[in-house]
Design a protein around this motif. Structure first.
Motif, mmCIF file in Angstrom:
data_model
loop_
_atom_site.group_PDB
_atom_site.id
_atom_site.type_symbol
_atom_site.label_atom_id
_atom_site.label_comp_id
_atom_site.label_asym_id
_atom_site.label_seq_id
_atom_site.Cartn_x
_atom_site.Cartn_y
_atom_site.Cartn_z
ATOM 1 N N MET A 1 1.082 -0.864 -0.449
ATOM 2 C CA MET A 1 0.325 0.093 0.076
ATOM 3 C C MET A 1 0.812 1.213 0.236
ATOM 4 O O MET A 1 2.159 0.988 0.913
ATOM 5 N N VAL A 2 0.754 1.877 -0.885
ATOM 6 C CA VAL A 2 1.365 2.880 -1.049
ATOM 7 C C VAL A 2 1.023 4.418 0.413
ATOM 8 O O VAL A 2 -0.656 4.413 0.922
ATOM 9 N N ARG A 3 1.907 4.541 0.778
ATOM 10 C CA ARG A 3 1.831 5.844 1.990
ATOM 11 C C ARG A 3 1.514 7.061 1.494
ATOM 12 O O ARG A 3 2.693 7.096 0.166
ATOM 13 N N LEU A 4 1.823 8.306 1.712
ATOM 14 C CA LEU A 4 1.308 9.437 1.443
ATOM 15 C C LEU A 4 2.656 9.964 1.587
ATOM 16 O O LEU A 4 3.048 10.285 2.748
ATOM 17 N N ASP A 5 3.347 10.356 0.463
ATOM 18 C CA ASP A 5 4.787 11.650 0.691
ATOM 19 C C ASP A 5 3.836 12.931 0.681
ATOM 20 O O ASP A 5 3.573 13.958 -0.224
ATOM 21 N N ARG A 6 3.948 13.309 2.064
ATOM 22 C CA ARG A 6 3.183 13.761 2.362
ATOM 23 C C ARG A 6 4.332 14.822 2.094
ATOM 24 O O ARG A 6 4.096 16.762 1.477
ATOM 25 N N THR A 7 5.922 15.069 2.383
ATOM 26 C CA THR A 7 6.636 16.197 1.521
ATOM 27 C C THR A 7 6.756 16.168 0.266
ATOM 28 O O THR A 7 6.810 17.632 -0.220
ATOM 29 N N LYS A 8 6.695 15.434 -0.491
ATOM 30 C CA LYS A 8 6.404 16.074 -2.428
ATOM 31 C C LYS A 8 4.929 16.896 -1.822
ATOM 32 O O LYS A 8 5.018 17.846 -3.075
ATOM 33 N N LEU A 9 3.596 16.260 -1.196
ATOM 34 C CA LEU A 9 2.760 16.544 -1.728
ATOM 35 C C LEU A 9 2.544 18.697 -0.561
ATOM 36 O O LEU A 9 2.090 19.538 -1.225
ATOM 37 N N LEU A 10 3.549 18.793 0.295
ATOM 38 C CA LEU A 10 3.709 19.783 0.916
ATOM 39 C C LEU A 10 4.803 21.331 0.145
ATOM 40 O O LEU A 10 4.362 22.293 0.227
ATOM 41 N N ALA A 11 5.527 20.085 -0.573
ATOM 42 C CA ALA A 11 6.431 21.353 -1.376
ATOM 43 C C ALA A 11 5.824 21.170 -2.760
ATOM 44 O O ALA A 11 6.137 22.606 -3.016
ATOM 45 N N ALA A 12 4.762 20.775 -3.188
ATOM 46 C CA ALA A 12 3.182 21.314 -4.269
ATOM 47 C C ALA A 12 3.193 22.502 -3.828
ATOM 48 O O ALA A 12 3.077 23.339 -4.828
ATOM 49 N N ARG A 13 2.825 22.602 -2.691
ATOM 50 C CA ARG A 13 2.035 23.190 -2.007
ATOM 51 C C ARG A 13 2.739 24.509 -2.126
ATOM 52 O O ARG A 13 2.179 25.833 -2.494
ATOM 53 N N TYR A 14 3.625 24.527 -1.927
ATOM 54 C CA TYR A 14 4.855 25.449 -1.481
ATOM 55 C C TYR A 14 5.247 26.285 -2.505
ATOM 56 O O TYR A 14 5.328 27.542 -2.647
ATOM 57 N N ARG A 46 -15.939 22.669 4.252
ATOM 58 C CA ARG A 46 -14.847 23.629 5.972
ATOM 59 C C ARG A 46 -13.167 23.453 5.535
ATOM 60 O O ARG A 46 -12.783 23.767 6.152
ATOM 61 N N TRP A 47 -13.149 23.711 4.004
ATOM 62 C CA TRP A 47 -11.147 23.940 3.978
ATOM 63 C C TRP A 47 -10.814 22.215 3.632
ATOM 64 O O TRP A 47 -9.464 22.836 4.444
ATOM 65 N N ARG A 48 -11.265 21.678 4.229
ATOM 66 C CA ARG A 48 -10.285 20.162 4.266
ATOM 67 C C ARG A 48 -10.273 20.053 3.221
ATOM 68 O O ARG A 48 -10.693 19.912 2.310
ATOM 69 N N CYS A 49 -8.736 19.827 2.565
ATOM 70 C CA CYS A 49 -8.592 18.678 1.449
ATOM 71 C C CYS A 49 -8.104 17.319 1.542
ATOM 72 O O CYS A 49 -7.152 17.269 1.969
ATOM 73 N N TYR A 50 -9.221 16.750 0.815
ATOM 74 C CA TYR A 50 -8.503 15.635 0.979
ATOM 75 C C TYR A 50 -7.823 14.168 -0.080
ATOM 76 O O TYR A 50 -7.470 15.226 -0.821
ATOM 77 N N VAL A 51 -6.732 14.038 0.553
ATOM 78 C CA VAL A 51 -5.561 13.317 -0.430
ATOM 79 C C VAL A 51 -5.902 12.224 -0.789
ATOM 80 O O VAL A 51 -5.923 11.436 0.562
ATOM 81 N N SER A 52 -5.617 11.664 -2.071
ATOM 82 C CA SER A 52 -4.904 10.064 -2.139
ATOM 83 C C SER A 52 -4.023 10.180 -2.754
ATOM 84 O O SER A 52 -2.920 10.456 -3.242
ATOM 85 N N PRO A 53 -3.463 9.190 -1.262
ATOM 86 C CA PRO A 53 -1.813 8.748 -2.277
ATOM 87 C C PRO A 53 -1.757 8.239 -2.976
ATOM 88 O O PRO A 53 0.216 8.677 -3.727
ATOM 89 N N GLU A 54 -2.078 7.713 -3.788
ATOM 90 C CA GLU A 54 -2.027 7.578 -4.997
ATOM 91 C C GLU A 54 -1.513 8.218 -5.909
ATOM 92 O O GLU A 54 -0.667 8.507 -6.589
ATOM 93 N N PHE A 55 -2.316 8.867 -5.657
ATOM 94 C CA PHE A 55 -2.540 10.433 -7.243
ATOM 95 C C PHE A 55 -1.238 10.986 -6.809
ATOM 96 O O PHE A 55 -0.626 11.245 -7.595
ATOM 97 N N VAL A 56 -0.408 11.465 -5.518
ATOM 98 C CA VAL A 56 0.524 11.989 -5.028
ATOM 99 C C VAL A 56 1.557 11.179 -6.151
ATOM 100 O O VAL A 56 2.579 12.331 -6.200
ATOM 101 N N ALA A 57 1.333 9.816 -5.464
ATOM 102 C CA ALA A 57 2.482 9.214 -5.940
ATOM 103 C C ALA A 57 3.621 9.458 -7.358
ATOM 104 O O ALA A 57 4.059 9.747 -7.972
ATOM 105 N N ARG A 58 1.770 9.156 -8.305
ATOM 106 C CA ARG A 58 2.322 9.510 -9.699
ATOM 107 C C ARG A 58 2.464 9.937 -10.208
ATOM 108 O O ARG A 58 2.890 10.461 -11.331
ATOM 109 N N THR A 59 2.408 11.836 -9.831
ATOM 110 C CA THR A 59 1.821 13.109 -9.722
ATOM 111 C C THR A 59 3.048 14.159 -9.721
ATOM 112 O O THR A 59 2.902 13.529 -8.634
ATOM 113 N N PRO A 60 3.203 14.142 -10.642
ATOM 114 C CA PRO A 60 4.651 15.494 -10.474
ATOM 115 C C PRO A 60 3.901 16.410 -10.011
ATOM 116 O O PRO A 60 3.273 17.486 -9.909
#
Length: 388
Positions: A1-14, A46-60
């Motif tokens: 099971m793919v784990r959420l890459d928070r570093t990548k996700l938050l780097a994209a937000r930055y 309520r401004w909560r952002c739901y994120v798929s770990p698989e989507f984060v893994a495959r998206t630049p």
């Protein structure tokens, strides 16, 4: 099971915040919620952002940054609030609403040079013009279109994966403040660093120079006029006073507060927009029904330079809007006041380009002025501006 890459996700937000600094406050107000129930990303009211770990893994990262901007755009543009105001038939197909909203957002994102994942919805994909609001795209889209679900923060319909309650989210007051601060940041960006995409420029101008919600103003004016007319009390023996029982052989009258009669005079001259007329008439009909003014107490008169139709109605779709010639609302008002059952309130739906009675009447008159910069009626007529 793919784990959420928070570093990548938050780097994209930055990256999104760095590239589009006017969106930074809004972007950093989103709370990340990991879930495998969404295929990509989505937001709730309520401004909560739901994120798929698989989507984060495959998206630049550059494309993830574009998706961050996409999701926060739903919330900044109050898509869920605007969806709540759609006709019920359009609200029911929330997936189609979502695609129309994506088209409103993505033409600006793509024009701004931000990359988005393959398969992104855009007006060009459906042969539609750019720069429209989602409400317009909704009427142009094919009936059977489907796509991923951006959540209740977009189309307004709660989804199974969304967390219940307000915990950890942004409230309505804070959301309003975020919208205004973002609009101010956009204005500052325009002054110092260059242009904005057309949709964002229009949005910022509307936020910083908000228009009055004419529906609320019109509803308030109608209610106030009805309360004024209904305030006239009289005595009646049809319903004896309860004090009569204390006085043997004497029947005392009771006070009654009559329900007012209402006339709606509709300007059907050639300059009137049918859509604006329908919107204003529906609003008046809704208020009358809400306050209990029944069908036997409402007359609608279609009028240009002469009265075309007078009839009692139960809903807006029963009104015959005939005419299309010159304009003289005096004729309609006078005809309403000459009726055997004289109204206490007269509501006039018009573009304002008409003569008015020279002096006040016994009835309360409310003018709903439709269109851009309509001329004012006399000061004794209450006015409400109906905007598109």
């Amino acid at each position: 099971m793919v784990r959420l890459d928070r570093t990548k996700l938050l780097a994209a937000r930055y990256r999104a915040a760095q590239d589009r600094p006017y969106l930074a406050a809004a972007l950093y107000s989103l709370t990340v919620v990991e879930t495998r129930q969404v295929p990509t990303m989505g937001v709730d009211r309520r401004w909560r952002c739901y994120v798929s770990p698989e989507f984060v893994a495959r998206t630049p990262v550059p494309e993830l940054a574009g998706v961050w901007v996409h999701e926060v755009s739903h919330l900044l543009r109050d898509h869920h609030g605007r969806s709540d105001r759609l006709p019920a038939a359009e609200q029911r197909d929330h997936m189609r609403v979502n695609i129309a909203q994506d088209c409103e957002i993505n033409d600006d994102i793509l024009a701004d040079g931000l990359p988005l994942p393959e398969g992104t919805m855009s007006p060009q994909r459906f042969g539609m013009p750019e720069g429209l609001m989602f409400e317009a795209y909704l009427r142009l889209l094919p009936e059977d279109v489907r796509s991923h679900d951006c959540g209740s923060g977009a189309h307004g319909v709660g989804r199974p994966w969304e967390e219940p309650g307000p915990a950890g989210g942004v409230g309505d007051v804070e959301a309003g403040a975020l919208r205004r601060s973002t609009a101010e940041a956009m204005r500052s960006h325009q002054r110092t660093r260059g242009s904005l995409p057309g949709g964002w420029k229009r949005w910022a101008e509307e936020i910083l120079q908000p228009t009055v919600d004419w529906r609320r103003v019109l509803a308030g004016a109608v209610r106030e006029a009805l309360a004024w007319a209904g305030g006239a009390v009289d005595y009646t023996y049809a319903r004896p006073s309860r004090r009569s029982g204390a006085m043997r052989g004497v029947i005392l009258p009771s006070l009654r507060r009559p329900m007012p009669r209402v006339a709606v005079v509709v300007d059907t001259s050639g300059s009137m927009s049918e859509d604006d007329l329908a919107a204003a008439l529906a609003e008046v009909s809704g208020v009358l029904k809400e306050v209990g003014v029944g069908k036997e107490r409402v007359a609608v008169l279609s009028c240009d330079a002469d009265v075309q139709v007078v009839r009692r109605v139960t809903s807006a779709d029963q009104v015959e809007l005939l005419g299309g010639g010159g304009t003289d609302m005096r004729v309609g008002i006078e005809a309403a006041l000459r009726a055997p059952q004289r109204p206490q309130v007269v509501i006039v739906l018009t573009d304002g380009y008409t003569p008015w009675p020279s002096e006040p009447s016994a009835a309360r008159v409310v003018a709903a002025l439709i269109g851009d910069a309509p001329p004012d009626p006399p000061p004794w007529i209450e006015k409400v501006y109906v905007t598109g």
